[in-house]
Write an enzyme that holds these catalytic residues in place. Structure first.
Site, PDB file in Angstrom:
ATOM      1  N   SER A   1       0.852  -1.192   0.000  1.00  0.00           N
ATOM      2  CA  SER A   1       0.000   0.000   0.000  1.00  0.00           C
ATOM      3  C   SER A   1       0.886   1.240   0.000  1.00  0.00           C
ATOM      4  O   SER A   1       2.031   1.204   0.475  1.00  0.00           O
ATOM      5  CB  SER A   1      -0.899   0.014   1.237  1.00  0.00           C
ATOM      6  OG  SER A   1      -1.564   1.257   1.380  1.00  0.00           O
TER       7      SER A   1
ATOM      8  N   TYR B   1      -1.947  -1.144  10.463  1.00  0.00           N
ATOM      9  CA  TYR B   1      -2.045  -1.473   9.037  1.00  0.00           C
ATOM     10  C   TYR B   1      -0.872  -0.859   8.285  1.00  0.00           C
ATOM     11  O   TYR B   1      -0.214  -1.534   7.471  1.00  0.00           O
ATOM     12  CB  TYR B   1      -3.366  -0.951   8.491  1.00  0.00           C
ATOM     13  CG  TYR B   1      -3.546  -1.121   6.997  1.00  0.00           C
ATOM     14  CD1 TYR B   1      -3.981  -2.324   6.465  1.00  0.00           C
ATOM     15  CD2 TYR B   1      -3.290  -0.066   6.122  1.00  0.00           C
ATOM     16  CE1 TYR B   1      -4.164  -2.488   5.101  1.00  0.00           C
ATOM     17  CE2 TYR B   1      -3.457  -0.217   4.757  1.00  0.00           C
ATOM     18  CZ  TYR B   1      -3.897  -1.423   4.246  1.00  0.00           C
ATOM     19  OH  TYR B   1      -4.066  -1.571   2.879  1.00  0.00           O
TER      20      TYR B   1
ATOM     21  N   LYS C   1       2.150  -2.884   6.170  1.00  0.00           N
ATOM     22  CA  LYS C   1       2.423  -2.679   4.748  1.00  0.00           C
ATOM     23  C   LYS C   1       3.871  -2.264   4.504  1.00  0.00           C
ATOM     24  O   LYS C   1       4.470  -2.620   3.484  1.00  0.00           O
ATOM     25  CB  LYS C   1       1.448  -1.646   4.173  1.00  0.00           C
ATOM     26  CG  LYS C   1       0.002  -2.135   4.131  1.00  0.00           C
ATOM     27  CD  LYS C   1      -0.140  -3.393   3.286  1.00  0.00           C
ATOM     28  CE  LYS C   1      -1.564  -3.868   3.143  1.00  0.00           C
ATOM     29  NZ  LYS C   1      -1.714  -5.028   2.248  1.00  0.00           N
TER      30      LYS C   1
END
Length: 279
Positions: free
Chosen positions: A170, A183, A187
């Site tokens: 991401s 998160y 990533k």
């Protein structure tokens, strides 16, 4: 001498025509007869990638945690005349990863491509409020399962002389998204996993690269653009003043899995509308 020049010219023109014809054939089905596994591929970016790989000639195995999602995606893609099957796969479960591999081998004879797209994000808030359970879940699915899924397919890729792995990270790996701390960290870890896998698997003729999507309009990312004011704020930070579409992530993945990318490994490609994408 004149005749020799004419003959040479004719040969050059014939060779150029042959190369152009060959190029058109190659690009019509750049993944012909390849077998691809795509995790979390019944919606959003994963579904768009699965469709594009199949459109480019691959046999594709889609997967999701829910059977009804698998059935819907398979029906939709087969309805387009594409070579697709599917199975339930929770990437955090060893037996599900094994079943995904077995499904591909039984259906199509082997595995050439893995697109690791599965991820979770059960938290929205301040980093200091994240529980141990949330950390465990995010790192288990987003990072550990990606490494173990790759481990599961490597023996099958070796049997076919090599393969391609694309890990979906991401833009958050570079520029943290607000209130998505765990998160974001997971990533960023995938960038490192890509580099390390690329080094170790190069000797097996397996290329490993990474896709870093920016803000793409999917159900998964809706919390980032769910109200108009927030969406407009996001657009202001982009060179291309709009939120991306899942299909805009798919072509680069197909390229990274094709012979055109045979000399590329360990790289991360950002598809982010021009947003900053460097650590």
């Amino acid at each position: 001498m004149h005749k020799a020049g004419l003959l040479l010219g004719a040969c050059v023109r014939a060779w150029k025509s042959l190369r152009m014809a060959s190029s058109r054939v190659t690009r019509r089905d750049p993944l012909a007869n390849k077998v691809a596994l795509v995790t979390a591929s019944t919606d959003g970016i994963g579904f768009a990638i699965a469709r594009r790989l199949a459109q480019d000639g691959a046999h594709v195995v889609v997967s999701s945690r829910k059977q009804q999602n698998v059935d819907r995606a398979v029906a939709a893609l087969q309805g387009e005349g594409l070579s697709v099957t599917g199975t339930v796969c929770h990437v955090g479960k060893a037996e599900d990863r094994d079943r995904l591999v077995t499904t591909a081998v039984k259906a199509y004879g082997g595995i050439d491509i893995l697109v690791s797209n599965a991820a979770v994000n059960p938290f929205f808030g301040n980093l200091m409020d994240v529980t141990e359970e949330v950390w465990d879940k995010i790192l288990e699915i987003n990072v550990k399962a990606t490494a173990l899924m790759t481990k599961a397919v490597v023996p099958e890729m070796e049997k076919r002389g090599g393969g391609s792995v694309v890990i979906v990270a991401s833009l958050a790996a570079y520029t943290p998204f607000p209130a998505l701390g765990p998160y974001n960290v997971s990533k960023t870890a995938l960038l490192g996993l890509t580099k390390n896998l690329a080094i170790e698997l190069a000797q097996k003729n397996i290329n490993v690269n990474c896709l870093a999507p920016g803000i793409i309009k999917t159900k998964f990312s809706h919390v980032l653009w769910m109200d108009e004011a927030r969406e407009e704020s996001i657009k202001e930070a982009l060179r291309i003043r709009r939120i991306g579409k899942p299909e805009e992530c798919a072509g680069i993945v197909s390229f990274l899995c094709s012979e055109d990318a045979s000399y590329i490994t360990g790289e991360t490609v950002a598809v982010s509308g021009g947003a900053p994408s460097r650590l």
